[in-house]
Design a protein around this motif. Structure first.
Motif, PDB file in Angstrom:
ATOM      1  N   ALA A   1       0.838  -1.261   0.195  1.00 20.26           N
ATOM      2  CA  ALA A   1      -0.023   0.021   0.108  1.00 20.26           C
ATOM      3  C   ALA A   1       0.734   1.234  -0.067  1.00 20.26           C
ATOM      4  CB  ALA A   1      -1.018  -0.101   1.193  1.00 20.26           C
TER       5      ALA A   1
ATOM      6  N   HIS B   1       3.800   1.484  -1.418  1.00 17.64           N
ATOM      7  CA  HIS B   1       4.397   1.495  -2.691  1.00 17.64           C
ATOM      8  C   HIS B   1       3.248   2.508  -3.632  1.00 17.64           C
ATOM      9  CE1 HIS B   1       6.477   0.468  -6.279  1.00 17.64           C
ATOM     10  NE2 HIS B   1       5.333  -0.242  -6.740  1.00 17.64           N
ATOM     11  N   GLN B   2       2.190   1.799  -3.353  1.00 20.81           N
ATOM     12  CA  GLN B   2       0.908   2.337  -4.244  1.00 20.81           C
ATOM     13  C   GLN B   2       0.588   3.775  -3.968  1.00 20.81           C
ATOM     14  OE1 GLN B   2      -2.176  -0.460  -3.126  1.00 20.81           O
ATOM     15  NE2 GLN B   2      -1.374  -1.900  -5.200  1.00 20.81           N
ATOM     16  N   GLU B   3       0.889   4.242  -2.925  1.00 22.80           N
ATOM     17  CA  GLU B   3       0.542   5.696  -2.336  1.00 22.80           C
ATOM     18  C   GLU B   3       1.561   6.576  -2.878  1.00 22.80           C
ATOM     19  OE1 GLU B   3      -2.306   6.884  -0.706  1.00 22.80           O
ATOM     20  OE2 GLU B   3      -3.194   4.954  -1.078  1.00 22.80           O
TER      21      GLU B   3
ATOM     22  N   GLN C   1       3.332   5.849  -5.642  1.00 25.55           N
ATOM     23  CA  GLN C   1       3.281   6.018  -6.889  1.00 25.55           C
ATOM     24  C   GLN C   1       2.114   7.114  -7.344  1.00 25.55           C
ATOM     25  OE1 GLN C   1       3.034   1.918  -8.070  1.00 25.55           O
ATOM     26  NE2 GLN C   1       4.698   2.044  -9.383  1.00 25.55           N
ATOM     27  N   LYS C   2       1.071   6.926  -6.533  1.00 23.69           N
ATOM     28  CA  LYS C   2      -0.069   7.914  -6.659  1.00 23.69           C
ATOM     29  C   LYS C   2       0.379   9.489  -6.721  1.00 23.69           C
ATOM     30  CE  LYS C   2      -3.290   8.286  -3.704  1.00 23.69           C
ATOM     31  NZ  LYS C   2      -4.446   7.738  -2.776  1.00 23.69           N
TER      32      LYS C   2
END
Length: 339
Positions: free
Chosen positions: A179, A181-183, A185-186
């Motif tokens: 999560a 990593h995803q945040e 990237q966002k």
């Protein structure tokens, strides 16, 4: 050779070993490390790849056979061996040791496993693989180091943030690196390169922390009131079973009481740690916790736990999750030991 996760990139810049063993408690880091090795292998001419997954009744003869099934064109081959259970078993242990004796410069073996305990790290098959190639342990950074991990990820996409912003992200992705990593990237999609303000981070980052009883036990041993409070509230919101939460807290209290009684009796620290069944990271946390908690503190905590048990059984009234918070706070209090 045994490497830490942060050492792998520098190692791959210098050389490529014939065998890699990746393991740890964070799937994202294991996956990224495997990707880096595969990319390095492709650039070194390992153009073929075969994936083997060790499931029940796996034929370990496939591993040795894969090494012999090379292309007629003489291409090098990468064998991607995945052991989801982390336990190769007797037959697998023998096959892996045999592989180490028969390694070829035309075949690279990449092994991926989950987290291993200290017993498995001392197993014959593990030590044989480590001696023949490179073993890399990839565990999630503890909460105190998570802001630095996030900062490094932000730098990759030409972003930066103040300590307050890094802490804000860390608290909301605790225990969930995927999560995180995803945040991160966002944030790259939402904002141009440069420094991110706390307001921008607040607007973009969701609360995606993953709470479990292991996080609760870690916070309790560390005496981290803020983290413990967030974890208990997170467990409540996620619908965790109260008996499991109580069991986790009582396990730590009983272990600490065993440790405290042994130390008060003048026994050696190593002996009482073994008696309390404390190993690894829990051992370090327990050493710190027992310095702030006396026998009186821990016996009082067990009485509080008994009251919570009666609440769970419906024998007494009260707010169950408030009681968990009070029990946790009593164990996080910093004080000098009392007799």
């Amino acid at each position: 050779m045994l490497l830490k996760g942060e050492q792998l990139a520098a190692h791959l810049e210098r050389s490529l070993a014939p065998l890699y063993l990746l393991y740890g408690d964070e799937p994202l880091l294991v996956l990224e490390a495997a990707d880096a090795i595969r990319q390095k292998a492709r650039s070194a001419g390992y153009s073929e790849r075969e994936v083997l997954t060790v499931l029940p009744h796996f034929d370990w003869g496939q591993l040795l056979a894969a090494a012999g099934n090379l292309s007629l064109f003489g291409d090098k081959k990468l064998i991607d061996l995945r052991i989801p259970s982390g336990k190769p078993g007797k037959e697998g242990s023998a096959a892996l040791q045999e592989w180490c004796k028969r390694m070829s410069p035309d075949t690279l073996l990449l092994i991926s496993l989950p987290e291993l305990d200290w017993r498995e790290e001392k197993a014959v098959w593990f030590t044989a693989l480590q001696s023949a190639g490179v073993a890399c342990k990839l565990n999630a950074p503890p909460l105190a180091e998570l802001p630095n991990w996030i900062a490094a990820r932000l730098r990759r996409q030409q972003h930066s943030a103040d300590p307050e912003g890094l802490k804000f992200i860390a608290e909301r992705v605790e225990g969930n690196l995927l999560a995180a990593h995803q945040e991160i990237q966002k944030l790259a999609l939402l904002y141009p390169a440069g420094k991110l303000s706390l307001a921008q981070i607040r607007d973009a980052v969701l609360n995606v922390a993953r709470y479990d009883v292991d996080s609760l036990r870690e916070a309790l041993l560390a005496g981290d009131v803020g983290r413990l409070s967030r974890t208990i509230e997170g467990l409540r919101q996620e619908g965790e079973a109260p008996p499991l939460v109580l069991w986790a807290m009582c396990e730590e209290i009983r272990s600490l009481l065993t440790l405290r009684l042994g130390l008060d009796a003048g026994r050696a620290l190593d002996a009482v740690l073994k008696e309390a069944n404390l190993w690894g990271a829990r051992q370090l946390g327990a050493k710190r916790a027992v310095q702030r908690l006396s026998r009186t503190d821990l016996e009082s905590a067990l009485r509080q736990a008994g009251e919570i048990d009666r609440m769970i059984k419906g024998l007494v009234r009260g707010d169950l999750w408030d009681a968990f918070q009070r029990l946790g706070f009593s164990l996080c209090s910093v004080r000098r030991n009392k007799t």
